[in-house]
Structures are given as structure tokens and as C-alpha cells.
Design a protein around this motif. Structure first.
Motif, PDB file in Angstrom:
ATOM      1  N   TRP A  21     -47.633 -51.685  15.868  1.00 46.61           N
ATOM      2  CA  TRP A  21     -46.934 -51.182  14.686  1.00 46.61           C
ATOM      3  C   TRP A  21     -46.752 -52.298  13.663  1.00 46.61           C
ATOM      4  O   TRP A  21     -46.937 -52.094  12.471  1.00 46.61           O
ATOM      5  N   GLN A  22     -46.415 -53.506  14.130  1.00 52.96           N
ATOM      6  CA  GLN A  22     -46.239 -54.647  13.214  1.00 52.96           C
ATOM      7  C   GLN A  22     -47.561 -55.007  12.531  1.00 52.96           C
ATOM      8  O   GLN A  22     -47.580 -55.336  11.342  1.00 52.96           O
ATOM      9  N   ASP A  23     -48.657 -54.934  13.294  1.00 52.19           N
ATOM     10  CA  ASP A  23     -49.968 -55.220  12.710  1.00 52.19           C
ATOM     11  C   ASP A  23     -50.297 -54.196  11.618  1.00 52.19           C
ATOM     12  O   ASP A  23     -50.806 -54.556  10.555  1.00 52.19           O
ATOM     13  N   GLN A  24     -49.998 -52.935  11.901  1.00 45.86           N
ATOM     14  CA  GLN A  24     -50.270 -51.892  10.912  1.00 45.86           C
ATOM     15  C   GLN A  24     -49.432 -52.106   9.662  1.00 45.86           C
ATOM     16  O   GLN A  24     -49.909 -51.896   8.540  1.00 45.86           O
ATOM     17  N   GLN A  25     -48.190 -52.568   9.828  1.00 45.97           N
ATOM     18  CA  GLN A  25     -47.340 -52.859   8.668  1.00 45.97           C
ATOM     19  C   GLN A  25     -47.929 -54.002   7.846  1.00 45.97           C
ATOM     20  O   GLN A  25     -47.900 -53.971   6.621  1.00 45.97           O
ATOM     21  N   LYS A  26     -48.484 -55.011   8.524  1.00 44.95           N
ATOM     22  CA  LYS A  26     -49.121 -56.126   7.819  1.00 44.95           C
ATOM     23  C   LYS A  26     -50.353 -55.651   7.055  1.00 44.95           C
ATOM     24  O   LYS A  26     -50.593 -56.057   5.912  1.00 44.95           O
ATOM     25  N   ILE A  27     -51.133 -54.784   7.676  1.00 43.38           N
ATOM     26  CA  ILE A  27     -52.321 -54.244   7.018  1.00 43.38           C
ATOM     27  C   ILE A  27     -51.915 -53.429   5.789  1.00 43.38           C
ATOM     28  O   ILE A  27     -52.525 -53.552   4.716  1.00 43.38           O
ATOM     29  N   ASN A  28     -50.883 -52.617   5.944  1.00 43.09           N
ATOM     30  CA  ASN A  28     -50.396 -51.817   4.812  1.00 43.09           C
ATOM     31  C   ASN A  28     -49.879 -52.710   3.694  1.00 43.09           C
ATOM     32  O   ASN A  28     -50.131 -52.448   2.504  1.00 43.09           O
ATOM     33  N   GLN A  29     -49.149 -53.755   4.052  1.00 42.65           N
ATOM     34  CA  GLN A  29     -48.625 -54.681   3.047  1.00 42.65           C
ATOM     35  C   GLN A  29     -49.763 -55.385   2.323  1.00 42.65           C
ATOM     36  O   GLN A  29     -49.734 -55.549   1.102  1.00 42.65           O
ATOM     37  N   PHE A  30     -50.794 -55.784   3.073  1.00 40.37           N
ATOM     38  CA  PHE A  30     -51.959 -56.420   2.454  1.00 40.37           C
ATOM     39  C   PHE A  30     -52.620 -55.469   1.461  1.00 40.37           C
ATOM     40  O   PHE A  30     -53.003 -55.871   0.360  1.00 40.37           O
ATOM     41  N   SER A  31     -52.723 -54.198   1.843  1.00 43.08           N
ATOM     42  CA  SER A  31     -53.317 -53.197   0.970  1.00 43.08           C
ATOM     43  C   SER A  31     -52.501 -53.035  -0.314  1.00 43.08           C
ATOM     44  O   SER A  31     -53.064 -52.925  -1.411  1.00 43.08           O
ATOM     45  N   LYS A  32     -51.185 -53.042  -0.193  1.00 40.93           N
ATOM     46  CA  LYS A  32     -50.323 -52.933  -1.381  1.00 40.93           C
ATOM     47  C   LYS A  32     -50.511 -54.150  -2.287  1.00 40.93           C
ATOM     48  O   LYS A  32     -50.593 -54.016  -3.510  1.00 40.93           O
ATOM     49  N   TYR A  33     -50.548 -55.334  -1.688  1.00 43.76           N
ATOM     50  CA  TYR A  33     -50.755 -56.547  -2.477  1.00 43.76           C
ATOM     51  C   TYR A  33     -52.124 -56.518  -3.164  1.00 43.76           C
ATOM     52  O   TYR A  33     -52.275 -56.970  -4.298  1.00 43.76           O
ATOM     53  N   ASN A  34     -53.126 -55.984  -2.456  1.00 43.37           N
ATOM     54  CA  ASN A  34     -54.467 -55.914  -3.019  1.00 43.37           C
ATOM     55  C   ASN A  34     -54.484 -55.017  -4.258  1.00 43.37           C
ATOM     56  O   ASN A  34     -55.093 -55.359  -5.272  1.00 43.37           O
ATOM     57  N   ALA A  35     -53.805 -53.879  -4.191  1.00 43.09           N
ATOM     58  CA  ALA A  35     -53.722 -52.983  -5.351  1.00 43.09           C
ATOM     59  C   ALA A  35     -52.920 -53.637  -6.469  1.00 43.09           C
ATOM     60  O   ALA A  35     -53.278 -53.529  -7.652  1.00 43.09           O
ATOM     61  N   LYS A  36     -51.842 -54.333  -6.095  1.00 35.34           N
ATOM     62  CA  LYS A  36     -50.994 -54.981  -7.092  1.00 35.34           C
ATOM     63  C   LYS A  36     -51.754 -56.092  -7.817  1.00 35.34           C
ATOM     64  O   LYS A  36     -51.626 -56.235  -9.038  1.00 35.34           O
ATOM     65  N   ILE A  37     -52.537 -56.855  -7.077  1.00 33.80           N
ATOM     66  CA  ILE A  37     -53.263 -57.962  -7.702  1.00 33.80           C
ATOM     67  C   ILE A  37     -54.301 -57.427  -8.679  1.00 33.80           C
ATOM     68  O   ILE A  37     -54.547 -58.028  -9.729  1.00 33.80           O
ATOM     69  N   ASP A  38     -54.897 -56.279  -8.373  1.00 37.22           N
ATOM     70  CA  ASP A  38     -55.847 -55.677  -9.307  1.00 37.22           C
ATOM     71  C   ASP A  38     -55.151 -55.320 -10.620  1.00 37.22           C
ATOM     72  O   ASP A  38     -55.671 -55.581 -11.705  1.00 37.22           O
ATOM     73  N   ASP A  39     -53.969 -54.716 -10.513  1.00 37.69           N
ATOM     74  CA  ASP A  39     -53.206 -54.363 -11.716  1.00 37.69           C
ATOM     75  C   ASP A  39     -52.783 -55.611 -12.487  1.00 37.69           C
ATOM     76  O   ASP A  39     -52.869 -55.648 -13.717  1.00 37.69           O
ATOM     77  N   LEU A  40     -52.317 -56.625 -11.770  1.00 37.31           N
ATOM     78  CA  LEU A  40     -51.885 -57.861 -12.422  1.00 37.31           C
ATOM     79  C   LEU A  40     -53.043 -58.543 -13.143  1.00 37.31           C
ATOM     80  O   LEU A  40     -52.894 -59.033 -14.266  1.00 37.31           O
ATOM     81  N   GLU A  41     -54.207 -58.578 -12.502  1.00 37.08           N
ATOM     82  CA  GLU A  41     -55.366 -59.223 -13.119  1.00 37.08           C
ATOM     83  C   GLU A  41     -55.823 -58.467 -14.368  1.00 37.08           C
ATOM     84  O   GLU A  41     -56.198 -59.081 -15.368  1.00 37.08           O
ATOM     85  N   GLU A  42     -55.771 -57.145 -14.316  1.00 38.03           N
ATOM     86  CA  GLU A  42     -56.145 -56.345 -15.483  1.00 38.03           C
ATOM     87  C   GLU A  42     -55.200 -56.616 -16.654  1.00 38.03           C
ATOM     88  O   GLU A  42     -55.634 -56.829 -17.787  1.00 38.03           O
ATOM     89  N   HIS A  43     -53.894 -56.637 -16.371  1.00 39.97           N
ATOM     90  CA  HIS A  43     -52.906 -56.899 -17.421  1.00 39.97           C
ATOM     91  C   HIS A  43     -53.032 -58.336 -17.940  1.00 39.97           C
ATOM     92  O   HIS A  43     -52.889 -58.585 -19.143  1.00 39.97           O
ATOM     93  N   ASP A 109     -50.211 -65.814  -8.608  1.00 38.27           N
ATOM     94  CA  ASP A 109     -50.286 -66.864  -7.592  1.00 38.27           C
ATOM     95  C   ASP A 109     -49.427 -66.526  -6.381  1.00 38.27           C
ATOM     96  O   ASP A 109     -49.840 -66.741  -5.238  1.00 38.27           O
ATOM     97  N   ASP A 110     -48.236 -65.980  -6.626  1.00 42.65           N
ATOM     98  CA  ASP A 110     -47.338 -65.592  -5.547  1.00 42.65           C
ATOM     99  C   ASP A 110     -47.979 -64.517  -4.666  1.00 42.65           C
ATOM    100  O   ASP A 110     -47.964 -64.607  -3.440  1.00 42.65           O
ATOM    101  N   VAL A 111     -48.564 -63.503  -5.302  1.00 44.21           N
ATOM    102  CA  VAL A 111     -49.207 -62.424  -4.546  1.00 44.21           C
ATOM    103  C   VAL A 111     -50.418 -62.960  -3.781  1.00 44.21           C
ATOM    104  O   VAL A 111     -50.622 -62.609  -2.615  1.00 44.21           O
ATOM    105  N   HIS A 112     -51.198 -63.841  -4.409  1.00 43.05           N
ATOM    106  CA  HIS A 112     -52.349 -64.439  -3.711  1.00 43.05           C
ATOM    107  C   HIS A 112     -51.897 -65.227  -2.484  1.00 43.05           C
ATOM    108  O   HIS A 112     -52.546 -65.160  -1.427  1.00 43.05           O
ATOM    109  N   ASN A 113     -50.800 -65.962  -2.610  1.00 45.60           N
ATOM    110  CA  ASN A 113     -50.292 -66.730  -1.469  1.00 45.60           C
ATOM    111  C   ASN A 113     -49.838 -65.810  -0.333  1.00 45.60           C
ATOM    112  O   ASN A 113     -50.107 -66.077   0.842  1.00 45.60           O
ATOM    113  N   LYS A 114     -49.142 -64.721  -0.686  1.00 47.42           N
ATOM    114  CA  LYS A 114     -48.708 -63.768   0.329  1.00 47.42           C
ATOM    115  C   LYS A 114     -49.907 -63.110   1.003  1.00 47.42           C
ATOM    116  O   LYS A 114     -49.913 -62.916   2.227  1.00 47.42           O
ATOM    117  N   MET A 115     -50.927 -62.795   0.215  1.00 44.58           N
ATOM    118  CA  MET A 115     -52.139 -62.198   0.779  1.00 44.58           C
ATOM    119  C   MET A 115     -52.843 -63.179   1.709  1.00 44.58           C
ATOM    120  O   MET A 115     -53.339 -62.782   2.769  1.00 44.58           O
TER     121      MET A 115
END
Length: 135
Positions: A21-43, A109-115
């Protein structure tokens, strides 16, 4: 051509890793960060382009005749202002954009470090059984 291939024993062993379950939460969090970084880079790209436009405007204003009023956009309206005032307004806007670009860069940079931390943990556990790289 067929893309079917036989798994070697090492790859076959990686496929048997259990996802907790913890691994799945990490995968989900990574996916959220991945979507967020795309939005941040576009902006971020939009902000950089806006900054380039302001720099071009400032350069054009430097070449403008001091005695002629300039049409400057304030909100949705254009008003006539002296060149010096237009330069001052463009300078303030440019400084504001510089701060916003730097803040945005810090967020990215913060999101990249977390990823990177999540990537390290997930690759350590799953190895080749997981792919976290962008195509």
C-alpha cells in the motif's frame, strides 16, 4: 515485426515484486508530481515568453521620441503616457515577472527534488519492473 520476447530470469524475477500500500501511495504521489511538473513547465515557458516581450517593448521605448506620448495598455484600455512613465511601468512589470519566474523555478526545483527521492525509492524496490521515465 513482433515485439514479443522471452524474459530472462532476472527480468522474470523482477516481475514478481509485491506492491504494498505504501509503494502504491509513492507511485500515486510520483504521478501527481509528474502532472504538476508538466503544468509548471508550461506556465514557466509562458512567463519567459512574456518577459521577452517586455524586454522587446523596453528596447523599443528606449528608441522612442521623448516628446511623443505612448499608448500604454492598463487593464483593457490604452492610455497616452509619456515615454518615461511607460518605461517606468514596463520596468516594474519586468521586475514583477522576474520575481514570479524565480518563484516558479523554485517550485519546479522542489517538485523535481521530490520526484528524484521517490524515483530513488521506487527503483530501489522495483528495479526494472517499473518505468518512471518520460518518453
Amino acid at each position: 515485426m513482433s515485439s514479443i520476447r522471452m524474459l530472462n530470469e532476472k527480468s522474470e524475477g523482477d516481475a514478481d515484486v509485491e506492491v504494498s500500500w505504501q509503494d502504491q501511495q509513492k507511485i500515486n504521489q510520483f504521478s501527481k508530481y509528474n502532472a504538476k511538473i508538466d503544468d509548471l513547465e508550461e506556465h514557466y515557458e509562458k512567463l519567459k515568453q512574456e518577459k521577452e516581450y517586455l524586454d522587446d517593448v523596453a528596447m523599443e521605448l528606449e528608441l522612442a521620441d521623448e516628446d511623443e506620448p505612448i499608448r500604454h495598455k492598463i487593464g483593457d484600455a490604452f492610455v497616452h503616457v509619456p515615454v518615461a512613465e511607460a518605461l517606468e511601468r514596463v520596468g516594474r512589470e519586468s521586475e514583477r515577472l522576474d520575481r514570479e519566474i524565480q518563484d516558479h523555478k523554485d517550485k519546479m526545483d522542489d517538485v523535481h527534488n521530490k520526484m528524484a527521492d521517490l524515483k530513488k525509492d521506487l527503483y530501489a524496490k522495483f528495479g526494472n519492473a517499473i518505468n518512471l521515465e518520460k518518453d
